[in-house]
Write an enzyme that holds these catalytic residues in place. Structure first.
Site, PDB file in Angstrom:
ATOM      1  N   CYS A   1      36.993  47.209  35.915  1.00 25.41           N
ATOM      2  CA  CYS A   1      36.634  46.260  36.829  1.00 25.41           C
ATOM      3  C   CYS A   1      36.756  44.775  36.588  1.00 25.41           C
ATOM      4  O   CYS A   1      36.535  44.681  35.358  1.00 25.41           O
ATOM      5  CB  CYS A   1      35.273  46.458  37.404  1.00 25.41           C
ATOM      6  SG  CYS A   1      34.898  48.252  37.643  1.00 25.41           S
ATOM      7  N   ASP A   2      36.421  43.919  37.496  1.00 20.45           N
ATOM      8  CA  ASP A   2      36.249  42.417  37.214  1.00 20.45           C
ATOM      9  C   ASP A   2      35.752  41.926  38.471  1.00 20.45           C
ATOM     10  O   ASP A   2      35.932  42.273  39.514  1.00 20.45           O
ATOM     11  CB  ASP A   2      37.685  41.934  36.725  1.00 20.45           C
ATOM     12  CG  ASP A   2      37.234  40.674  35.837  1.00 20.45           C
ATOM     13  OD1 ASP A   2      36.950  40.572  34.747  1.00 20.45           O
ATOM     14  OD2 ASP A   2      37.520  39.636  36.354  1.00 20.45           O
TER      15      ASP A   2
END
Length: 217
Positions: free
Chosen positions: A83-84
């Site tokens: 994720c980011d």
């Protein structure tokens, strides 16, 4: 998880405490790995493209460290979630603060204003190579669905200097995108409104994550 849900091993490619809590609250058992990539070396003009590129880079950094050969012989597949997240304020992308001074300025800017979080989720099946990453974007008053990220609006009251001082002293805000951690007890009283789900703002949207997991199995 449902009793008849597919069985699989799960790796969360993140060191985020918030993401670990969300995934545990979803009922999953998982291990964690950190990509430790140079995020500043990856640049994209649009925040949606940036967070997706970072999630992909994290997956590529982690995959060689996982014993996929053993996974292929297992009855259960192994899935990797990367994720980011960035914060967008007045059209400018904000990543993790580079200094205490920048973190302080970020939080002061949010007072009586609003910020948007843009988050990406990428799920990779390490046995089949199947990979899915999507996004939906929420804007007021329209609801727009697109791919690769989730955008949420957060509105704040004035955040007192003493609260900002305590947050910086703790140091947590230095590791949060845009210095934004709405779930922190010191910040909660000053959050005026969140347009969208809190888990999305915290960096791991539950509904999207569940769907991507199912799609790569």
């Amino acid at each position: 998880m449902e009793a008849n849900a597919p069985q699989f091993k799960l790796i969360l490619g993140s060191s985020s405490t918030a993401r670990r809590k969300i995934l545990a609250d979803m009922g999953y058992q998982f291990t964690t790995m950190s990509a430790d990539i140079d995020e500043k070396a990856i640049r994209k003009e649009k925040p949606e493209d940036l967070v997706m590129a970072l999630a992909e880079a994290k997956a590529e950094a982690i995959i060689p460290r996982v014993s996929i050969g053993e996974s292929e012989g297992d009855a259960e597949p192994t899935l990797l979630i990367t994720c980011d997240q960035v914060v967008v304020y007045e059209g400018v992308v904000r990543e993790k603060p580079s200094s205490e001074a920048e973190a302080r300025q970020f939080m002061k800017d949010y007072a009586n204003g609003h910020a948007a979080t843009v988050s990406s989720v990428l799920v990779t099946n390490l046995v089949t190579g199947s990979r899915r990453g999507e996004w939906d974007k929420v804007e007021v008053p329209l609801l727009i669905y697109t791919q690769y990220s989730i955008s949420r609006q957060i509105y704040f009251h004035d955040i007192p200097d003493q609260v900002i001082d305590k947050l910086i002293e703790e140091g947590i805000v230095l590791y949060a995108a845009g210095g934004l951690i709405i779930e922190h007890p010191l910040i909660l009283p000053y959050v005026k409104e969140v347009v969208g789900s809190t888990d999305s703002v915290m960096g791991l949207p539950k509904a999207l994550t569940e769907r991507l997991i199912k799609e790569v199995l």
